[in-house]
Design a protein around this motif. Structure first.
Motif, mmCIF file in Angstrom:
data_model
loop_
_atom_site.group_PDB
_atom_site.id
_atom_site.type_symbol
_atom_site.label_atom_id
_atom_site.label_comp_id
_atom_site.label_asym_id
_atom_site.label_seq_id
_atom_site.Cartn_x
_atom_site.Cartn_y
_atom_site.Cartn_z
ATOM 1 N N LYS A 1 0.837 -1.206 0.000
ATOM 2 C CA LYS A 1 0.000 0.000 0.000
ATOM 3 C C LYS A 1 0.870 1.254 0.000
ATOM 4 N N GLU A 2 1.897 1.259 0.845
ATOM 5 C CA GLU A 2 2.790 2.429 0.904
ATOM 6 C C GLU A 2 3.470 2.653 -0.445
ATOM 7 N N TRP A 3 3.962 1.574 -1.049
ATOM 8 C CA TRP A 3 4.658 1.689 -2.336
ATOM 9 C C TRP A 3 3.706 2.192 -3.427
ATOM 10 N N ALA A 4 2.476 1.656 -3.425
ATOM 11 C CA ALA A 4 1.494 2.070 -4.436
ATOM 12 C C ALA A 4 1.158 3.551 -4.289
ATOM 13 N N ASP B 1 2.452 5.814 -10.542
ATOM 14 C CA ASP B 1 2.631 5.395 -11.935
ATOM 15 C C ASP B 1 2.673 3.867 -12.071
ATOM 16 N N THR B 2 2.463 3.140 -10.991
ATOM 17 C CA THR B 2 2.362 1.675 -11.055
ATOM 18 C C THR B 2 0.902 1.276 -10.942
ATOM 19 N N GLU B 3 0.531 0.223 -11.623
ATOM 20 C CA GLU B 3 -0.835 -0.307 -11.560
ATOM 21 C C GLU B 3 -0.759 -1.716 -10.983
ATOM 22 N N TRP B 4 -1.406 -1.908 -9.831
ATOM 23 C CA TRP B 4 -1.348 -3.184 -9.122
ATOM 24 C C TRP B 4 -2.613 -4.005 -9.371
ATOM 25 N N PHE B 5 -2.424 -5.309 -9.492
ATOM 26 C CA PHE B 5 -3.539 -6.248 -9.584
ATOM 27 C C PHE B 5 -3.375 -7.262 -8.453
ATOM 28 N N LEU C 1 -7.340 -1.892 1.495
ATOM 29 C CA LEU C 1 -6.958 -1.861 0.076
ATOM 30 C C LEU C 1 -8.157 -1.680 -0.859
ATOM 31 N N MET C 2 -9.356 -1.526 -0.291
ATOM 32 C CA MET C 2 -10.562 -1.584 -1.121
ATOM 33 C C MET C 2 -10.761 -0.366 -2.012
ATOM 34 N N ASP C 3 -10.176 0.775 -1.674
ATOM 35 C CA ASP C 3 -10.463 1.994 -2.440
ATOM 36 C C ASP C 3 -9.197 2.714 -2.904
ATOM 37 N N MET C 4 -8.153 1.930 -3.235
ATOM 38 C CA MET C 4 -6.927 2.536 -3.739
ATOM 39 C C MET C 4 -7.040 2.754 -5.250
ATOM 40 N N PRO C 5 -6.720 3.943 -5.754
ATOM 41 C CA PRO C 5 -6.936 4.232 -7.182
ATOM 42 C C PRO C 5 -6.074 3.412 -8.130
ATOM 43 N N ASN C 6 -4.882 2.989 -7.682
ATOM 44 C CA ASN C 6 -3.998 2.250 -8.591
ATOM 45 C C ASN C 6 -3.767 0.806 -8.144
ATOM 46 N N ARG D 1 -13.808 -0.701 -4.535
ATOM 47 C CA ARG D 1 -14.762 0.401 -4.652
ATOM 48 C C ARG D 1 -14.796 1.006 -6.056
ATOM 49 N N LYS D 2 -13.730 0.788 -6.834
ATOM 50 C CA LYS D 2 -13.735 1.291 -8.216
ATOM 51 C C LYS D 2 -14.819 0.594 -9.047
ATOM 52 N N LEU D 3 -15.159 -0.643 -8.671
ATOM 53 C CA LEU D 3 -16.191 -1.366 -9.398
ATOM 54 C C LEU D 3 -17.580 -0.813 -9.118
#
Length: 849
Positions: free
Chosen positions: A237-240, A245-249, A267-272, A797-799
């Motif tokens: 989470k801290e790194w993201a 500019d990183t996209e995590w899955f 982690l439910m509402d992190m933009p990337n 939450r993006k969904l």
């Protein structure tokens, strides 16, 4: 059971990794014309089915061992027993097991006991620490000790086998079949013969267009529970956050420990970071191919990522796949935050093109061909062996002669209460006969299938059947104790239907003798025990309380923990007279470690009913708070959260109604028993029975507004149909009632999903309206939370962006606590449907709850 004329090669497949790695072997066997049988233990259910469908494999035999709450003890016993029966029926020439799962280990043991040759695919992996990974390291060592042929994936694996004393002539270095499977799926993706989920594909394509690094994260192993997994996720989470500019899955494993860690870290509402439940294998391969680098504690993903030239951070303290480490494609970081950060710096600068020797360290894609070539050369020799029916086989069960000191117990009704009660009574030394009028149920139980979904039920049933302490029948037999545990539903007029109880009593009367004890555990109106005693007197000409004894002893157990609570919970024992109470108490003393409180039958009956009625009243109050708060636009969960700050207030969380086989039914028995004194009980029941109607009205209102504002049919996703969170039980479920009505409403297109309820059961009820969670979210215009399953709380939450969301169970509610001058503030107050979801087009509507 499959019938074969020749001695086939039998493949054991129990989990998704086994399915992936055995698929190339299966196809190669078929191409070679070797008779082949696939036996699926179904240690994993849905995940394995998806893989088998992808590789177009239909199991010849499905053992269907998967159970809710299954543990290693259950898995080992279930696989060992069921594969033994399978092997005796099929008479295979060779058993092939893969890797290090419990299915593979137990099936190999069954083959060994029966003298069947065993081939071990992916043999020789070692960490040389029997506890890491647990229990896989022990499993693979045991399989190596009893296998006939060892198909090692790499030279390092060959060296491990030799170091452990395995004969050189039985070891064959073949490469890893996972590379074969990987190449096969890559080809399907590249030729577009399989489709990739839009939510995955669109995010990957957008990330590539923006030039972002793509990172795949998987972490789920037992060794990571209780601390390590949270450390890992916090670093991620801290790194993201630091690297937008990183996209995590992160396709997470739905294990409760993993779910808890994700919620704790948030982690439910992190933009990337895209959070989702496990993806199918084709999506996993697509993500691996798209990834810049990978963080994982999975063994298979280490192999697949390196085979695709992707650098890997291994989230373990030790790995059995050292080839990737030694060749410079992987880096062991464990759960140490500094090591993980250093590893991500290393991985981000890893060359995009790697040498061939790196990508082929685990194989060249032809491992299955080498394995099958060996089997083909040995096949005639293997067919010369026959399975020996040795002394290891259990002799047919015969009813044993009972010692005079051992009591015989007859339990009538083999459902959620009756069967566990019968098993516990048998475990305490009694001979127990289970009686049920359902022939199919009796046949299944006699064969070791408990039917009910309860932890430990399978292994405990197998034990008491094997020890001849228990058997099931449809013919009533004489006994010393008779325990009646049949269902007591309510009629449309809200009256107790005691037909099953009296039918059971009539069966007892046909064999009742002087000195017998009759115990009723079914929930019944007050005064019913004495009426049943009189009924037995009339049928037998024996005197109740003198010639035979009658008592009422209600169950007090929670589904999911029944076997523990049957033993440890306090019990109320109420007889029609003192002698009956004392006789019944002697029965329960055999296995109950909690206190036994002796009283009268009427008192015991009333205690049972008021226990559940009190809970019903508490829920009704919470539901009325919800209605009041929502009517003026307040968030009911926040109102209750604040009210519960009072030291003597504890209001329950409102839901979409009250369900289950007890709370939604038992209060009506009180109303029937005391019609002049139960005005509150009746009102409470009416409030809770009306809650689903209120929910349906709110959803319908929102759909009608959507139809005014949009063109087309409104798609509504209903999340959950169980009667409470995290269970598969749908008895008297208000969510199920709501879903049934809305699915039948032609003004909307309602879809249903519930990860805890068996998919076949959902399909039977809702047909083509059953959706996967991700598929439903993609299609939905309105998302409705009906049951607060933990897995629903982790929906990214993006969904939910650009969708209307209705939450009738508090699944999305999180207390908003902002420190202010040393205190906590809830300012500003939130509205009924205000979840602070970014860009979500939810309008405040005071009628939403």
């Amino acid at each position: 059971m499959v019938e074969t004329k020749e001695s086939p090669v039998l493949l054991i497949i129990g989990t998704r990794p086994e399915g992936i790695k055995m698929a190339p072997v299966y196809r190669a066997l078929k191409r070679a014309g070797i008779p082949t049988v696939v036996c699926s233990t179904m240690q994993h259910n849905q995940l394995l089915t998806e893989v088998l469908d992808l590789f177009e494999i239909t199991p010849d035999i499905s053992l269907n061992i998967m159970r809710s709450g299954q543990d290693l003890f259950y898995l080992t016993q279930a696989v060992l027993q069921k594969t033994k029966e399978t092997f005796l029926a099929v008479q295979p020439s060779l058993i092939l097991v893969q890797g290090d799962t419990t299915s593979s280990m137990a099936a190999a043991m069954a083959a060994f006991y029966l003298g069947i040759p065993i081939g071990h695919v992916e043999a020789g992996l070692r960490t040389d620490d029997i506890q890491i990974p647990f229990p896989e390291e022990m499993n693979r060592r045991l399989i190596s000790m009893i296998s006939t042929y060892h198909f090692a994936p790499t030279p390092a694996a060959v060296a491990n086998l030799l170091a452990h004393g395995i004969a050189h002539e039985t070891i064959f270095c073949t490469g890893n079949t996972v590379v074969d499977a990987l190449h096969s799926i890559q080809e399907k993706i590249n030729t577009r013969s399989v489709s990739i989920r839009p939510d995955i594909k669109d995010r990957v394509m957008l990330s590539k267009q923006k030039g972002r690094d793509i990172v795949l994260l998987t972490v789920h192993r037992r060794e990571s529970f209780n601390g390590p997994i949270e450390r890992i996720l916090r670093v991620v989470k801290e790194w993201a956050v630091e690297h937008p500019d990183t996209e995590w899955f992160y396709p997470y494993h739905p294990n409760p420990q993993v779910v808890k860690a994700i919620r704790n870290v948030g982690l439910m509402d992190m933009p990337n970071l895209y959070l989702c439940e496990p993806v199918s294998y084709k999506e996993l391969v697509y993500l691996l191919d798209a990834a810049t680098y990978v963080l994982t504690d999975s063994g298979g993903i280490q192999e697949e990522a390196i085979s695709l030239g992707k650098p890997v951070l291994v989230l373990r303290e030790k790995t059995e796949r050292m080839e990737g480490i030694l060749i410079g494609g992987a880096y062991v970081v464990g759960s140490d935050p500094e090591a993980i950060r250093a590893g991500m710096e290393w991985a981000a600068s890893y060359p995009r093109r790697v040498k061939r020797e790196v990508s082929q360290v685990y194989g060249d894609g032809h491992a299955a061909e080498r394995i099958v070539a060996f089997i083909q050369a040995k096949y005639d020799q293997l067919c010369g062996k026959t399975v020996q029916k040795t002394s290891h086989e259990q002799v047919p069960v015969k009813q044993r002669e009972r010692n005079a000191s051992v009591k015989k117990v007859a339990v009538l009704g083999l459902g959620y209460i009756g069967l566990p009660t019968a098993i516990v009574a048998a475990e305490s030394g009694n001979t127990v006969v289970g009686f049920d009028i359902d022939e199919k149920r009796v046949a299944a139980i006699s064969g070791g299938n408990p039917i009910i979904h309860e932890p430990e039920a399978y292994e405990k049933l197998r034990f008491v059947l094997g020890s001849q302490q228990f058997y099931a029948t449809t013919v009533m037999e004489p006994a010393d104790y008779f325990v009646i545990a049949v269902p007591t539903p309510i009629t449309e007029d809200k009256l107790a239907n005691l037909d099953h109880v009296y039918a059971a009593a009539e069966s007892v009367a046909s064999v009742l003798c002087a000195g017998n004890v009759v115990i009723i555990e079914s929930t019944i109106p007050v005064g019913s025990t004495e009426k049943i005693a009189a009924f037995l007197e009339e049928k037998t000409n024996l005197k109740a309380g003198v010639d035979f004894f009658v008592a009422y002893c209600p169950e007090r157990v929670l589904p999911g923990n029944i076997f523990h609570e049957l033993v440890t919970n306090d019990r109320i024992v109420g007889g029609i007279n003192s002698a009956s109470s004392q006789e019944a108490q002697q029965f329960y003393k055999q296995f109950v470690t909690g206190n036994l409180y002796v009283t009268t039958a009427q008192t015991a009956e009333m205690v049972k009913l008021i226990e559940n009625s009190a809970r019903d009243a508490q829920l009704a109050f919470a539901h009325q708070v919800s209605s009041m708060a929502s009517s003026i636009g307040l968030n009911p969960y926040e109102v209750i959260d604040l009210a519960n700050k009072h030291p003597r207030v504890n209001i329950l969380k409102p839901t979409c109604g009250v369900g289950g086989h007890c709370i939604a039914v038992d209060p009506w028995f009180l109303v029937e028993s005391f019609p002049q004194h139960t005005q509150l009980v009746r009102t409470v029941r009416e409030v809770n029975d009306d809650k689903p109607k209120e929910v349906i009205s709110s959803i319908t209102k929102r759909v009608n507004q959507w139809r005014k504002d949009n063109i087309g049919t409104c798609t509504v996703l209903l999340l959950g149909v169980g009667y409470k969170p995290n269970v598969e039980d749908v008895r008297e479920s208000p969510a199920l009632l709501i879903a049934k009505q809305l699915v039948g409403d032609s003004t909307m297109h309602a879809l249903v999903t519930d990860p805890h309820v068996d998919r076949a059961e959902l399909d039977t009820i809702f047909d083509d309206r059953v959706a996967s969670m991700i598929g439903g979210l993609e299609r939905a215009d309105i998302v409705v939370f009906l049951v607060a399953h933990d897995r629903f709380k982790l929906i990214d939450r993006k969904l939910l962006e650009h969708k209307q969301v209705l939450d009738f169970c508090g699944a999305l509610y999180e207390p908003l606590r902002t420190p202010h001058d040393g205190e906590e503030t809830y300012w500003p107050s939130r509205g009924a449907m205000d979840f602070f979801i970014v860009n979500q087009n939810i309008k405040r509507d005071s009628s939403t709850l």
